[in-house]
Write a protein that holds these residues in place. Structure first.
Motif, mmCIF file in Angstrom:
data_model
loop_
_atom_site.group_PDB
_atom_site.id
_atom_site.type_symbol
_atom_site.label_atom_id
_atom_site.label_comp_id
_atom_site.label_asym_id
_atom_site.label_seq_id
_atom_site.Cartn_x
_atom_site.Cartn_y
_atom_site.Cartn_z
ATOM 1 N N SER A 399 -6.112 -0.622 -0.634
ATOM 2 C CA SER A 399 -5.570 0.720 -0.386
ATOM 3 C C SER A 399 -4.763 1.237 -1.583
ATOM 4 O O SER A 399 -4.504 2.439 -1.680
ATOM 5 C CB SER A 399 -4.704 0.721 0.876
ATOM 6 O OG SER A 399 -3.570 -0.100 0.705
ATOM 7 N N ARG A 400 -4.400 0.318 -2.486
ATOM 8 C CA ARG A 400 -3.738 0.759 -3.717
ATOM 9 C C ARG A 400 -4.757 0.961 -4.840
ATOM 10 O O ARG A 400 -4.607 1.849 -5.682
ATOM 11 C CB ARG A 400 -2.689 -0.256 -4.150
ATOM 12 C CG ARG A 400 -1.906 0.195 -5.369
ATOM 13 C CD ARG A 400 -0.690 -0.627 -5.604
ATOM 14 N NE ARG A 400 -0.006 -0.217 -6.825
ATOM 15 C CZ ARG A 400 1.074 -0.803 -7.310
ATOM 16 N NH1 ARG A 400 1.621 -1.830 -6.660
ATOM 17 N NH2 ARG A 400 1.625 -0.379 -8.427
ATOM 18 N N ARG A 403 -8.707 5.194 -4.790
ATOM 19 C CA ARG A 403 -8.069 6.503 -4.897
ATOM 20 C C ARG A 403 -8.986 7.579 -4.333
ATOM 21 O O ARG A 403 -10.213 7.516 -4.484
ATOM 22 C CB ARG A 403 -7.732 6.829 -6.353
ATOM 23 C CG ARG A 403 -6.799 5.849 -7.023
ATOM 24 C CD ARG A 403 -6.570 6.217 -8.489
ATOM 25 N NE ARG A 403 -5.875 7.476 -8.630
ATOM 26 C CZ ARG A 403 -4.549 7.627 -8.593
ATOM 27 N NH1 ARG A 403 -3.777 6.561 -8.430
ATOM 28 N NH2 ARG A 403 -3.989 8.801 -8.737
ATOM 29 N N MET A 407 -5.095 10.295 -5.502
ATOM 30 C CA MET A 407 -3.950 9.543 -4.986
ATOM 31 C C MET A 407 -4.457 8.257 -4.337
ATOM 32 O O MET A 407 -5.560 8.216 -3.795
ATOM 33 C CB MET A 407 -3.192 10.390 -3.954
ATOM 34 C CG MET A 407 -1.906 9.758 -3.448
ATOM 35 S SD MET A 407 -0.885 10.932 -2.537
ATOM 36 C CE MET A 407 -1.870 11.166 -1.068
ATOM 37 N N GLU A 408 -3.655 7.176 -4.434
ATOM 38 C CA GLU A 408 -4.017 5.946 -3.743
ATOM 39 C C GLU A 408 -4.176 6.244 -2.256
ATOM 40 O O GLU A 408 -3.334 6.912 -1.660
ATOM 41 C CB GLU A 408 -2.944 4.870 -3.922
ATOM 42 C CG GLU A 408 -2.732 4.416 -5.352
ATOM 43 C CD GLU A 408 -1.568 5.130 -6.014
ATOM 44 O OE1 GLU A 408 -1.265 6.288 -5.613
ATOM 45 O OE2 GLU A 408 -0.969 4.549 -6.942
ATOM 46 N N LYS A 411 -1.344 5.845 0.234
ATOM 47 C CA LYS A 411 -0.222 6.782 0.271
ATOM 48 C C LYS A 411 -0.419 7.870 1.321
ATOM 49 O O LYS A 411 0.528 8.593 1.652
ATOM 50 C CB LYS A 411 -0.038 7.431 -1.103
ATOM 51 C CG LYS A 411 0.537 6.503 -2.162
ATOM 52 C CD LYS A 411 1.994 6.179 -1.888
ATOM 53 C CE LYS A 411 2.606 5.369 -3.004
ATOM 54 N NZ LYS A 411 4.040 5.031 -2.720
ATOM 55 N N GLU A 413 -0.473 9.355 4.856
ATOM 56 C CA GLU A 413 0.268 8.939 6.046
ATOM 57 C C GLU A 413 -0.660 8.480 7.168
ATOM 58 O O GLU A 413 -0.307 7.580 7.941
ATOM 59 C CB GLU A 413 1.182 10.067 6.528
ATOM 60 C CG GLU A 413 2.357 10.313 5.585
ATOM 61 C CD GLU A 413 3.407 11.229 6.186
ATOM 62 O OE1 GLU A 413 3.196 11.719 7.316
ATOM 63 O OE2 GLU A 413 4.434 11.449 5.536
ATOM 64 N N GLN A 416 -1.378 5.044 6.319
ATOM 65 C CA GLN A 416 -0.177 4.223 6.496
ATOM 66 C C GLN A 416 0.086 3.898 7.961
ATOM 67 O O GLN A 416 0.640 2.841 8.269
ATOM 68 C CB GLN A 416 1.035 4.932 5.876
ATOM 69 C CG GLN A 416 1.012 4.928 4.361
ATOM 70 C CD GLN A 416 2.245 5.543 3.750
ATOM 71 O OE1 GLN A 416 2.849 6.465 4.319
ATOM 72 N NE2 GLN A 416 2.641 5.056 2.582
ATOM 73 N N ARG A 700 6.106 4.738 7.087
ATOM 74 C CA ARG A 700 5.913 4.980 5.657
ATOM 75 C C ARG A 700 6.457 3.822 4.821
ATOM 76 O O ARG A 700 5.847 3.416 3.821
ATOM 77 C CB ARG A 700 6.582 6.284 5.246
ATOM 78 C CG ARG A 700 5.835 7.535 5.704
ATOM 79 C CD ARG A 700 6.388 8.778 5.035
ATOM 80 N NE ARG A 700 7.752 9.062 5.491
ATOM 81 C CZ ARG A 700 8.054 9.868 6.505
ATOM 82 N NH1 ARG A 700 7.085 10.457 7.200
ATOM 83 N NH2 ARG A 700 9.316 10.091 6.843
ATOM 84 N N ASP A 704 4.087 1.603 2.482
ATOM 85 C CA ASP A 704 4.307 1.455 1.041
ATOM 86 C C ASP A 704 4.398 -0.017 0.652
ATOM 87 O O ASP A 704 3.854 -0.443 -0.376
ATOM 88 C CB ASP A 704 5.593 2.171 0.616
ATOM 89 C CG ASP A 704 5.437 3.691 0.595
ATOM 90 O OD1 ASP A 704 4.283 4.167 0.494
ATOM 91 O OD2 ASP A 704 6.460 4.397 0.684
ATOM 92 N N GLU A 708 2.547 -3.369 -2.176
ATOM 93 C CA GLU A 708 3.354 -4.012 -3.215
ATOM 94 C C GLU A 708 3.282 -5.529 -3.076
ATOM 95 O O GLU A 708 2.994 -6.063 -2.006
ATOM 96 C CB GLU A 708 4.815 -3.553 -3.099
ATOM 97 C CG GLU A 708 5.025 -2.055 -3.173
ATOM 98 C CD GLU A 708 4.721 -1.502 -4.553
ATOM 99 O OE1 GLU A 708 4.779 -2.290 -5.532
ATOM 100 O OE2 GLU A 708 4.418 -0.299 -4.654
ATOM 101 N N HIS A 748 -0.213 4.248 -13.667
ATOM 102 C CA HIS A 748 0.273 5.432 -12.947
ATOM 103 C C HIS A 748 0.630 6.536 -13.934
ATOM 104 O O HIS A 748 0.336 7.722 -13.690
ATOM 105 C CB HIS A 748 1.495 5.065 -12.102
ATOM 106 C CG HIS A 748 2.086 6.230 -11.374
ATOM 107 N ND1 HIS A 748 1.492 6.808 -10.275
ATOM 108 C CD2 HIS A 748 3.230 6.941 -11.616
ATOM 109 C CE1 HIS A 748 2.225 7.817 -9.847
ATOM 110 N NE2 HIS A 748 3.292 7.922 -10.647
#
Length: 804
Positions: A399-400, A403, A407-408, A411, A413, A416, A700, A704, A708, A748
């Motif tokens: 999901s990162r 794109r 946008m990824e 990101k 909602e 998410q 959210r 996020d 990571e 980025h």
């Protein structure tokens, strides 16, 4: 003064009930307090009040008065509403043990005891096995090749046998590893993170199968005959339980064994003539030893009891090549693990082949119920946990990497909302695994393992479905690049085996849990079914009076916790911190309400509650979610605090207790006796719901974090097989993600400049050169960014074939 005296008496009665002060002492305290207050309020000493009070206290405290006026009428009323208990039902209820789930059902959890529960740890030998043998085995596996060949490779099969994967639970004295439940779960989940087929193959001998039955119930001769071979892998076991007429209702098996004399190895011996037709038996096509469950009959009294013909379910063990045993063609359960039918007509075996010998004839149902715990509490939750943790790592990374609309996708909602549940679900599954396997060290808690099986596999279903939605076409197109298709295909297997999930939720968790976990109910039911009615009444009398104290104590507890929204009315663990204290308080409220609601439901509906599955399942959901919340709190407390840890735990706790709350409210909305439902609803939630769904802000945050390399991702990574091989289905995503992380903010920064129109050039190379010339990136970054972009694009591709 009279009003104050009445208030003081009401408060005193509430305190006495809440503290569950023994009836004689409580009666004495109330009488003395009444007399003292009567000195200041003479109305209290009026005969119109004193005589009824004295009569009530006498009836409650004097058995010769209590039995005819209270216990006997209640006994007669309940005896009519409570269903009769069959032998198999009694055996199922008596089988296994209880653990922390019983505290939660009591309405008064002992948090000091909970604080003393330590989560399981691996021994040095167990850790070494997972780091070495399990990792080496995973490296041998290619799920796409397994899918095409419909079997593990010969090398993989041999490795399983040589390294003792089929003997994880067998004691060392027989050549096994004698691993703990936690270690077994860790082994299975790591294999499952690589190959569902391989995991199922390794699971079966270590869950419901001849090995566990032999260890617990086998004769010494049977153990010596079979366990060394099972440990070394020279014997491959299967167990025949289910069939065309008996799936989840295993007690309905039609297979029969008739006690008779017959020839075995040229000698006339006492034995059984078996006729059986089993289906969906894992490992049957490759098994060398077959366990069977059947109904034993002894029409001629050859076992020594001429008055007993029907012995009930019995388990036996026989070689797969025994005359008359037929292993049929393979089934196709979706995942290509070995699965097939086992059949036989008039197959004669010696009576000594009954597991445990003739002493265990007719005790097979209890044996099976106790041994189902491994499959329900270890194997299937391990498979589910692996799927959740693989989804966390790979879908979070994807999901990162992926794109859309500049946008990824992680990101967005809407995405998410799904990735947050994946993250929270994976965290929950690992937390459950720790607490459940810790509970299995104490025995075989049948209710706890039923909860674990149902909720772990249901969480798996939701997480993998969310993952498919996020990855989309990339997850649909079959091929060696696809990292989600095989976990998706395995969902029906996990959902249906070891008891279908619908049955587990509707009948087992509360149906068995209410009787097994209640401090008095089972003994009261036994008293009501006592053939000696008078003895039953006398036994019931002592239980019933304590049961009343239990009910009223929980009622007062519910009132106090309800009106204070859990802040008063219950202790919390001594080691609770600022994060956990409020969650423990909410558990106190819901636990007290569950206890009192269950008692009222049982008292009003009696045996009909068993048939009102929609109602009883909701009470089971409350108990399950409270247990899940406790597992999350325990798991969270075992780690070094971090923002990521707190956020994941908060999301998971919020979701679990919200579900418990909603299940309780749905129960009240549908309970047929509306006045009772309304009162209980008001006392539990006098100011409305105590919990809402996880907030958008929390969603959210978790959404996020899953993208990571946060501490939770790192911690969950130790439980699965992680590869950086760019040619591997999972390794391709993982290695590309690691490249992206290594770039830091450079990618980025470049994308932001590209999106804003600052860069000149038609190709990526031209744009990179232009970005370097404008000092947006460094010249040394160009090659790294080109490598990542190529890997990123490759990560998005699906397989294509000349022919299908």
């Amino acid at each position: 003064m009279l009003l104050l005296s009445v208030v003081l008496i009401i408060v005193l009665i509430g305190v006495l009930i809440y503290r569950q002060v023994p009836l004689p002492a409580a009666s004495a305290i109330l009488a003395i307090s009444w007399l003292i207050l009567g000195l200041f309020s003479p109305c209290l000493l009026s005969l119109w009040l004193v005589i009824p009070l004295a009569a009530i206290l006498l009836v409650l405290n004097v058995p010769s008065l209590r039995v005819p006026f209270l216990s006997r009428p209640v006994f007669g009323l309940l005896a009519k509403t409570m269903p009769s208990m069959s032998v198999t039902e009694r055996e199922a209820i008596e089988a296994g043990t209880t653990w922390w789930e019983k505290d939660l059902f009591s309405g008064r959890p002992d948090w000091d005891e909970f604080a003393r529960i330590g989560l399981p740890r691996l021994t040095e030998a167990e850790q070494s096995f997972i780091d070495n043998e399990v990792s080496e085995f995973c490296a041998l596996l290619d799920e796409w090749e397994i899918h095409n060949s419909k079997d593990l490779s010969p090398e993989a099969w041999q490795y399983l046998k040589d390294k003792g994967f089929f003997g994880l639970i067998i004691p060392k004295e027989f050549g096994g590893h004698d691993f703990s439940p936690y270690a077994q779960s860790r082994v299975m989940s790591k294999i499952a993170s690589r190959s569902i087929t391989a995991a199922v193959t390794a699971m079966v001998p270590n869950s419901l199968g001849p090995g566990e039955l032999l260890m617990k119930y086998g004769t010494e001769e049977q153990k010596q005959r079979w366990l060394p071979g099972l440990a070394k892998g020279t014997e491959i076991p299967c167990f025949g339980l289910t069939g065309p007429e008996a799936g989840s209702d295993a007690g309905a098996i039609p297979d029969v064994g008739i006690v008779c004399h017959g020839l075995h190895e040229g000698k006339q011996v006492l034995g059984l003539r078996l006729t059986f037709n089993k289906r969906w038996i894992t490992l049957a096509p490759v098994a060398t030893v077959v366990g069977l469950a059947f109904k034993l009959q002894d029409p001629d009294g050859l076992l020594g009891n001429p008055d007993k013909v029907e012995y009930g379910i019995t388990c036996a063990l026989l070689p797969a090549n025994h005359p008359g045993v037929e292993i049929g063609k393979r089934h196709n359960p979706g995942s290509p693990f070995m699965n097939g039918p086992v059949m036989g007509t008039d197959v004669f075996i010696p009576v000594d082949w009954i597991i445990g010998g003739t002493a265990m004839a007719g005790k097979g149902w209890r044996m099976l119920i106790e041994c189902l715990g491994a499959g329900r509490g270890i194997s299937l939750p391990a498979l589910a946990t692996a799927s959740g943790e693989v989804s966390y790592r790979l879908v979070g990374a994807y999901s990162r990497i992926r794109r859309q609309f500049n946008m990824e996708i992680g990101k967005f909602e809407g995405v998410q909302d799904a990735t947050a549940e994946i993250a929270g679900g994976a965290y929950t599954l690992e937390a459950m695994r720790h607490l459940v396997t810790r509970g299995l060290e104490t025995g075989a808690p049948s209710v706890m393992t039923a909860m674990a099986k149902y909720h772990a596999t249901e969480i798996m279903r939701r997480l993998v479905n969310h993952s498919m939605d996020i990855v989309g076409g990339r997850a649909i197109q079959m091929g060696p690049r696809n990292f989600l298709a095989f976990p998706y295909q395995s969902i029906p297997v996990a959902i249906t085996v070891e008891g279908a999930n619908i049955l587990t939720r509707s009948l087992m968790i509360f149906g068995q849990g209410a009787i097994r976990c209640h401090p008095y109910l089972f003994e009261e039911m036994q008293a009501m079914q006592n053939p000696d009615k008078e003895a039953g009444v006398q036994r019931f009398d002592g239980l019933f009076i304590r049961h009343l104290g239990h009910v009223f104590s929980n009622l007062v507890r519910t009132i106090v916790t309800g009106f204070t929204r859990g802040r008063l009315g219950g202790a919390v663990p001594s080691n609770a911190d600022r994060f956990s204290t409020r969650w423990y308080q909410r558990i106190n409220l819901l636990s007290a309400s569950l206890a009192v609601t269950s008692d009222f439901a049982l008292a009003i509906l009696g045996g009909n509650l068993k048939r009102r599955e929609l109602l009883s399942a909701r009470l089971g959901d409350v108990l399950s979610q409270l247990f899940i919340a406790c597992s999350i709190l325990k798991y969270h407390a075992s780690h070094i605090r971090s923002h990521a840890e707190d956020v994941h735990a908060e999301y998971a706790l919020n979701l679990a207790l919200f579900k418990a709350q909603e299940a309780l409210i749905d129960f009240y909305h549908n309970f047929p006796v509306r006045p009772v439902a309304c009162v209980l609803h008001f006392l539990t939630f006098p100011f409305g719901r105590i919990l809402k769904k996880p907030s958008d802000h929390l969603i959210r945050e978790v959404g996020d974090l899953i993208m990571e390399d946060n501490p939770v991702r790192q911690n969950l990574g130790q439980y699965v097989y992680v590869t950086q091989d760019p040619e591997d289905a999972a390794g391709r995503v993982e290695s590309t993600y690691q490249l992206l992380l290594a770039l830091g903010p450079v990618w980025h920064t470049f994308i932001k400049a590209q999106r804003s129109g600052k860069l000149q050039g038609d190709t990526l190379a031209e744009q990179l050169q232009d970005a370097a010339s404008k000092n947006i990136i460094q010249q040394s970054d160009i090659a790294r960014l080109q490598e990542y972009d190529a890997r990123r694009f490759d990560c998005l591709l699906t397989d294509a074939f000349e022919k299908l």
